[in-house]
Motif scaffolding. Structure first.
Motif, PDB file in Angstrom:
ATOM      1  N   ALA A   2       0.929  -1.128  -0.015  1.00 45.88           N
ATOM      2  CA  ALA A   2       0.098  -0.118  -0.131  1.00 45.88           C
ATOM      3  C   ALA A   2       0.747   1.284  -0.007  1.00 45.88           C
ATOM      4  CB  ALA A   2      -0.942  -0.024   1.183  1.00 45.88           C
ATOM      5  N   GLY A   3       1.975   1.232   0.622  1.00 47.68           N
ATOM      6  CA  GLY A   3       2.913   2.367   0.818  1.00 47.68           C
ATOM      7  C   GLY A   3       3.513   2.897  -0.524  1.00 47.68           C
ATOM      8  N   ASP A   4       3.820   1.641  -1.396  1.00 46.94           N
ATOM      9  CA  ASP A   4       4.343   2.174  -2.672  1.00 46.94           C
ATOM     10  C   ASP A   4       3.178   2.533  -3.442  1.00 46.94           C
ATOM     11  OD1 ASP A   4       6.615   0.998  -1.819  1.00 46.94           O
ATOM     12  OD2 ASP A   4       6.084  -1.211  -2.485  1.00 46.94           O
ATOM     13  N   ALA A   5       2.168   2.264  -3.552  1.00 45.78           N
ATOM     14  CA  ALA A   5       1.054   2.596  -4.084  1.00 45.78           C
ATOM     15  C   ALA A   5       0.655   3.864  -3.944  1.00 45.78           C
ATOM     16  CB  ALA A   5      -0.134   1.573  -3.965  1.00 45.78           C
ATOM     17  N   VAL A   6       0.665   4.332  -2.634  1.00 50.01           N
ATOM     18  CA  VAL A   6       0.365   5.671  -2.115  1.00 50.01           C
ATOM     19  C   VAL A   6       1.563   6.570  -2.878  1.00 50.01           C
ATOM     20  CG1 VAL A   6       0.406   7.219  -0.187  1.00 50.01           C
ATOM     21  CG2 VAL A   6      -0.713   5.116  -0.237  1.00 50.01           C
ATOM     22  N   ALA A   7       2.685   6.420  -2.663  1.00 55.88           N
ATOM     23  CA  ALA A   7       3.624   7.118  -3.349  1.00 55.88           C
ATOM     24  C   ALA A   7       3.591   7.107  -4.841  1.00 55.88           C
ATOM     25  CB  ALA A   7       5.336   6.554  -2.986  1.00 55.88           C
ATOM     26  N   GLU A   8       3.207   5.964  -5.574  1.00 55.32           N
ATOM     27  CA  GLU A   8       3.133   6.163  -6.893  1.00 55.32           C
ATOM     28  C   GLU A   8       1.873   6.932  -7.135  1.00 55.32           C
ATOM     29  OE1 GLU A   8       3.849   5.161 -10.896  1.00 55.32           O
ATOM     30  OE2 GLU A   8       5.176   5.064  -8.899  1.00 55.32           O
ATOM     31  N   VAL A   9       0.999   7.167  -6.390  1.00 53.51           N
ATOM     32  CA  VAL A   9      -0.060   7.610  -7.045  1.00 53.51           C
ATOM     33  C   VAL A   9       0.057   9.187  -6.593  1.00 53.51           C
ATOM     34  CG1 VAL A   9      -2.814   8.549  -6.213  1.00 53.51           C
ATOM     35  CG2 VAL A   9      -2.286   6.044  -6.282  1.00 53.51           C
ATOM     36  N   LYS A  10       0.832   9.605  -5.652  1.00 58.93           N
ATOM     37  CA  LYS A  10       1.009  11.007  -5.229  1.00 58.93           C
ATOM     38  C   LYS A  10       2.247  11.613  -6.343  1.00 58.93           C
ATOM     39  CE  LYS A  10       0.425  11.479  -0.177  1.00 58.93           C
ATOM     40  NZ  LYS A  10       1.152  11.511   1.015  1.00 58.93           N
ATOM     41  N   SER A  11       2.900  10.621  -6.948  1.00 61.94           N
ATOM     42  CA  SER A  11       3.887  11.106  -8.005  1.00 61.94           C
ATOM     43  C   SER A  11       3.236  11.394  -9.497  1.00 61.94           C
ATOM     44  CB  SER A  11       4.941   9.990  -8.076  1.00 61.94           C
ATOM     45  OG  SER A  11       4.503   8.792  -8.716  1.00 61.94           O
ATOM     46  N   ARG A  12       2.067  10.719  -9.553  1.00 58.11           N
ATOM     47  CA  ARG A  12       1.520  10.676 -10.784  1.00 58.11           C
ATOM     48  C   ARG A  12       0.128  11.882 -10.864  1.00 58.11           C
ATOM     49  NH1 ARG A  12       0.612   5.001 -13.780  1.00 58.11           N
ATOM     50  NH2 ARG A  12       2.510   4.069 -13.105  1.00 58.11           N
ATOM     51  N   LEU A  13      -0.394  12.119  -9.777  1.00 58.12           N
ATOM     52  CA  LEU A  13      -1.286  13.363  -9.422  1.00 58.12           C
ATOM     53  C   LEU A  13      -0.941  14.696  -8.728  1.00 58.12           C
ATOM     54  CD1 LEU A  13      -4.229  10.906  -8.475  1.00 58.12           C
ATOM     55  CD2 LEU A  13      -3.835  11.668 -10.806  1.00 58.12           C
ATOM     56  N   ASP A  14      -1.462  15.524  -9.427  1.00 58.56           N
ATOM     57  CA  ASP A  14      -1.338  16.825  -9.083  1.00 58.56           C
ATOM     58  C   ASP A  14      -2.095  17.419  -7.925  1.00 58.56           C
ATOM     59  OD1 ASP A  14       0.392  19.623  -8.767  1.00 58.56           O
ATOM     60  OD2 ASP A  14      -1.701  20.368  -9.626  1.00 58.56           O
ATOM     61  N   LEU A  15      -1.869  17.796  -6.922  1.00 58.52           N
ATOM     62  CA  LEU A  15      -2.905  18.066  -5.618  1.00 58.52           C
ATOM     63  C   LEU A  15      -3.796  19.293  -6.083  1.00 58.52           C
ATOM     64  CD1 LEU A  15      -3.777  17.601  -2.801  1.00 58.52           C
ATOM     65  CD2 LEU A  15      -2.417  19.532  -2.138  1.00 58.52           C
ATOM     66  N   VAL A  16      -3.153  20.262  -6.749  1.00 58.77           N
ATOM     67  CA  VAL A  16      -3.981  21.366  -7.439  1.00 58.77           C
ATOM     68  C   VAL A  16      -4.901  21.091  -8.579  1.00 58.77           C
ATOM     69  CG1 VAL A  16      -3.554  23.737  -8.460  1.00 58.77           C
ATOM     70  CG2 VAL A  16      -1.730  22.820  -6.840  1.00 58.77           C
ATOM     71  N   GLU A  17      -4.411  20.166  -9.344  1.00 53.80           N
ATOM     72  CA  GLU A  17      -5.418  19.687 -10.377  1.00 53.80           C
ATOM     73  C   GLU A  17      -6.541  19.128  -9.719  1.00 53.80           C
ATOM     74  OE1 GLU A  17      -5.286  16.739 -14.249  1.00 53.80           O
ATOM     75  OE2 GLU A  17      -3.521  17.477 -13.237  1.00 53.80           O
ATOM     76  N   VAL A  18      -6.363  18.040  -8.704  1.00 51.84           N
ATOM     77  CA  VAL A  18      -7.486  17.065  -8.136  1.00 51.84           C
ATOM     78  C   VAL A  18      -8.426  18.171  -7.345  1.00 51.84           C
ATOM     79  CG1 VAL A  18      -7.908  15.495  -6.502  1.00 51.84           C
ATOM     80  CG2 VAL A  18      -6.097  15.139  -8.053  1.00 51.84           C
ATOM     81  N   ILE A  19      -7.817  19.006  -6.578  1.00 49.36           N
ATOM     82  CA  ILE A  19      -8.363  19.945  -5.662  1.00 49.36           C
ATOM     83  C   ILE A  19      -9.323  21.116  -6.694  1.00 49.36           C
ATOM     84  CG2 ILE A  19      -8.719  21.916  -4.030  1.00 49.36           C
ATOM     85  CD1 ILE A  19      -6.368  20.306  -2.454  1.00 49.36           C
ATOM     86  N   GLY A  20      -8.847  21.194  -7.761  1.00 51.12           N
ATOM     87  CA  GLY A  20      -9.537  22.363  -8.823  1.00 51.12           C
ATOM     88  C   GLY A  20     -10.706  21.650  -9.506  1.00 51.12           C
ATOM     89  N   GLY A  21     -10.966  20.334  -9.207  1.00 55.05           N
ATOM     90  CA  GLY A  21     -12.039  19.627  -9.639  1.00 55.05           C
ATOM     91  C   GLY A  21     -13.198  19.820  -8.696  1.00 55.05           C
ATOM     92  N   TYR A  22     -12.857  20.340  -7.543  1.00 55.55           N
ATOM     93  CA  TYR A  22     -13.929  20.539  -6.749  1.00 55.55           C
ATOM     94  C   TYR A  22     -14.227  22.103  -6.270  1.00 55.55           C
ATOM     95  CZ  TYR A  22     -13.328  15.435  -6.053  1.00 55.55           C
ATOM     96  OH  TYR A  22     -13.189  13.992  -6.069  1.00 55.55           O
ATOM     97  N   VAL A  23     -12.935  22.789  -6.301  1.00 55.75           N
ATOM     98  CA  VAL A  23     -12.708  24.191  -5.333  1.00 55.75           C
ATOM     99  C   VAL A  23     -12.402  25.068  -6.559  1.00 55.75           C
ATOM    100  CG1 VAL A  23     -11.867  25.760  -3.859  1.00 55.75           C
ATOM    101  CG2 VAL A  23     -12.268  23.237  -3.243  1.00 55.75           C
ATOM    102  N   THR A  24     -12.931  26.303  -6.764  1.00 51.96           N
ATOM    103  CA  THR A  24     -12.336  27.158  -7.727  1.00 51.96           C
ATOM    104  C   THR A  24     -11.248  27.762  -7.053  1.00 51.96           C
ATOM    105  OG1 THR A  24     -14.442  27.609  -8.738  1.00 51.96           O
ATOM    106  CG2 THR A  24     -12.878  29.168  -9.014  1.00 51.96           C
ATOM    107  N   LEU A  25      -9.975  27.732  -7.585  1.00 51.15           N
ATOM    108  CA  LEU A  25      -8.930  28.335  -6.768  1.00 51.15           C
ATOM    109  C   LEU A  25      -8.228  29.574  -7.448  1.00 51.15           C
ATOM    110  CD1 LEU A  25      -6.939  24.982  -6.350  1.00 51.15           C
ATOM    111  CD2 LEU A  25      -8.225  26.223  -4.583  1.00 51.15           C
ATOM    112  N   HIS A  26      -7.559  30.302  -6.839  1.00 49.33           N
ATOM    113  CA  HIS A  26      -6.954  31.779  -7.259  1.00 49.33           C
ATOM    114  C   HIS A  26      -5.649  31.738  -6.793  1.00 49.33           C
ATOM    115  CE1 HIS A  26     -10.954  33.004  -8.902  1.00 49.33           C
ATOM    116  NE2 HIS A  26     -11.318  32.536  -7.792  1.00 49.33           N
ATOM    117  N   ARG A  27      -4.764  32.187  -7.612  1.00 46.27           N
ATOM    118  CA  ARG A  27      -3.208  32.241  -7.325  1.00 46.27           C
ATOM    119  C   ARG A  27      -3.220  33.638  -6.261  1.00 46.27           C
ATOM    120  NH1 ARG A  27       0.872  29.480  -7.020  1.00 46.27           N
ATOM    121  NH2 ARG A  27       0.719  28.623  -9.049  1.00 46.27           N
TER     122      ARG A  27
END
Length: 485
Positions: A2-27
Motif C-alpha cells: 500500500a505504501g508503494d501505491a500511495v507514493a506512486e499515486v502522489k507522484s502521478r497526480l497533482d494536488l492542485v489539479e485534483v482539488i481544482g475539480g472541486y474548488v475554484t482556486l485563485h493564485r
C-alpha cells in the motif's frame, strides 16, 4: 504494498489539479486560495500549497494531503480513496477489490472505447444527415446544441448499412478488436458472421462517472420503436445499479446545496439543469438502488425525489423513500402540478415553477402520512379508523424513533384520537408485520384545491397519558420486542 501505491499515486497526480475539480482556486503568491468546501464562508480561507502538495483551511482547521482531501470531500475511508485515486492515476493495486489486473485493464479499455463511441455519436448527430432526426427531437424538447453538447448527447445511425457503423469505426480508426467492442457493451456478439451495434436509430446519452469518464450509454428510440429506452448491459466499466446520470455535471451543486434532486429521465435531468436546478441527477434507467443512495449520501444530506406524476412514478417515489431511509439520508418528495406529467414538461412551460417546486418539496414522511390520513381527517368514525390503520402502516416504516413519534402525535391530532391508542396499534404492527396494511402510495396532486370539506362535529380525544404511561409508550415504540416479554 500500500505504501508503494500511495507514493506512486502522489507522484502521478497533482494536488492542485485534483482539488481544482472541486474548488475554484485563485493564485495568491506562492499558494492558491478558494472558498472552503467543508464549511460555509464568504471570504476564502482555504489554501493549497503546490510545492509541498498540502492543503489547509484557516477557517475550520481541516488540512492534509491529497488522500485526506479525497477522504473528506467524498466522505470515504482511506482504502476507498486509494482505490479511487489509483484508478485515476492508472496505478494497479496489488490487493483489494481491484486485485484482478485483467479486470482492471478491461475496465480501462471499455472506458476508452466508450469515450470514442461518444465522440462518434456526437459527430453523427451534429455533422451528418443521419443525425437530422435526432436534432429534430432536441429542437422539439427545446434543447439547444450547447446544452446537448454539455451532456454529450449523440445519435446512433439506423439499420441497413449502419447496423455495424460504430463497430466498423472502432475496429478501424480506433484499432479495437470486435471482442473489445462487445465487452464494452457497444455491440451484440457476432451472429451469422456479422456484428450489430447495440444502439441504432436512437438518441444516445453517455452515462459518466463523477470525473466525466463514460461508463456506458442510455438511448432513446425515435418514433414508436420498442423498447423506448435501452441501456448498456453491465460490463467491466458499467453497472446499472450504481450508475448515476448527470453526476459529473451535478456534483459541485450537490455539495454546495447539501442536497440532490433525483428525477426519472435523461430529458428531465437536462431540463432541470437548463432551469438552473443543477443539483439534479437520474437513476440511470432503473429503480433507485441502495448503491446510488449511498453514493449520493456521501455528497448530500437530503435527497429530493421528483418523479413522473403518473401512478408508476408515485409508486416509484414511495419505494424510493424506504431505500433512502435505510441509508440514513433525509428524503423529500416534490409533487408536480397535476397538469404536468414530468419535470421536463413543467420546465418547458414554466422553469421558475419547477425550481420553486423543488425548493418547497416537503419531507417524504409528511407526504406519505398526508396520503394515508386522506378522508380520515375530519371524517366519520369509520373513515378515521381506516385513516388510523393507513397511518400506522406509514409510521411503522420510519426508522428513527424520534421522527416516528413526532409524526404519530401529528396523526393522532389530525384524526382526533388519543396518541396512546395509536401508539398501541403501532406497537402491535411493528411486532406483528402481518397486521400492517399495504404500502401507502404518494397521492396524486389534485387538479384544484377548493375547500369543499363539510364541518364535522368535534370528537372528544382520549384523556392525556400520565407521564409514566407516555414513557412506557416510547419504550414500546423503540423496543417493540419488550412488549412481548
Amino acid at each position: 504494498m500500500a505504501g508503494d501505491a500511495v507514493a506512486e499515486v502522489k507522484s502521478r497526480l497533482d494536488l492542485v489539479e485534483v482539488i481544482g475539480g472541486y474548488v475554484t482556486l485563485h493564485r495568491a503568491g506562492r499558494e492558491l486560495t478558494g472558498l472552503c468546501p467543508f464549511h460555509a464562508e464568504k471570504t476564502p480561507s482555504f489554501a493549497v500549497n503546490p510545492e509541498r502538495q498540502v492543503w489547509f483551511c484557516h477557517g475550520c482547521g481541516k488540512g492534509g494531503d491529497l488522500f485526506h482531501f479525497i477522504q473528506q470531500i467524498e466522505r470515504i475511508d482511506f482504502r476507498e480513496a486509494l482505490e479511487m485515486l489509483a484508478d485515476r492515476a492508472g496505478v494497479e493495486l496489488e490487493s483489494g477489490p481491484r486485485s484482478d489486473r485483467g479486470a482492471g485493464r478491461k475496465r480501462r479499455r471499455s472506458i476508452e472505447l466508450n469515450g470514442k463511441a461518444q465522440a462518434y455519436y456526437q459527430h453523427v448527430l451534429w455533422a451528418t444527415d443521419a443525425g437530422e432526426r435526432g436534432r429534430a427531437l432536441l429542437i422539439d424538447r427545446r434543447i439547444d446544441e450547447a446544452l446537448a453538447r454539455r451532456f454529450g448527447v449523440g445519435f446512433a445511425p439506423a439499420g441497413g448499412a449502419g447496423e455495424d457503423a460504430l463497430t466498423r469505426y472502432l475496429t478501424g480508426k480506433a484499432g479495437a478488436g470486435v471482442d473489445e467492442v462487445v465487452e464494452a457493451g457497444l455491440a451484440h456478439p457476432p451472429g451469422r458472421g456479422r456484428t450489430r451495434d447495440r444502439f441504432r436509430d436512437r438518441l444516445v446519452f453517455p452515462i459518466r462517472d463523477d470525473r466525466g469518464e463514460v461508463l456506458g450509454f442510455g438511448a432513446r428510440a425515435l418514433g414508436d420503436a420498442r423498447p423506448k429506452y435501452l441501456n448498456s448491459p453491465d460490463s467491466a466499466a458499467y453497472h446499472k445499479s450504481s450508475a448515476i446520470f448527470g453526476i459529473d455535471l451535478a456534483r459541485t451543486a450537490i455539495v454546495a446545496k447539501h442536497a440532490a434532486v433525483i428525477v426519472e429521465g435523461y430529458f428531465d435531468v437536462i431540463a432541470a439543469h437548463a432551469a438552473g436546478v443543477e443539483h439534479t441527477v437520474a437513476s440511470s434507467g432503473t429503480a433507485l438502488t441502495r448503491e446510488q443512495v449511498h453514493s449520493l449520501g456521501r455528497l448530500a444530506e437530503t435527497l429530493i425525489l421528483c418523479f413522473d406524476g403518473d401512478e408508476a412514478g408515485r409508486v416509484a417515489a414511495t419505494r424510493a423513500v424506504d431505500v433512502i431511509a435505510v441509508e440514513g439520508v433525509q428524503a423529500r418528495i416534490c409533487r408536480l402540478p397535476a397538469a404536468f406529467k414530468d419535470p421536463d414538461e413543467l420546465v418547458r412551460s414554466d422553469p421558475a415553477a419547477f425550481a420553486q417546486a423543488i425548493e418547497e418539496a416537503p419531507p417524504a414522511w409528511q407526504v406519505l402520512l398526508d396520503a394515508a390520513l386522506g378522508a380520515g381527517e375530519g371524517g366519520s368514525v369509520d373513515a378515521r379508523r381506516a385513516g388510523a390503520e393507513r397511518a400506522v402502516s406509514v409510521l411503522a416504516r420510519i426508522p428513527e424513533a424520534t421522527t416516528r413519534e413526532l409524526y404519530l402525535q401529528q396523526a393522532a391530532r389530525r384524526l382526533d384520537i388519543g396518541a396512546r391508542s395509536l401508539s398501541t396499534d403501532l406497537a402491535h404492527s411493528m411486532r406483528d408485520g402481518t397486521r400492517r396494511p399495504g404500502r401507502i402510495v404518494v397521492a396524486a396532486p389534485a387538479e384544484t384545491t377548493p375547500d369543499t370539506a363539510e364541518e364535522s362535529e368535534p370528537v372528544e380525544a382520549d384523556e392525556p397519558m400520565p407521564p409514566w404511561e407516555a414513557q412506557l409508550a416510547r419504550v414500546v415504540l423503540i423496543r417493540p420486542e419488550m412488549a412481548a416479554a
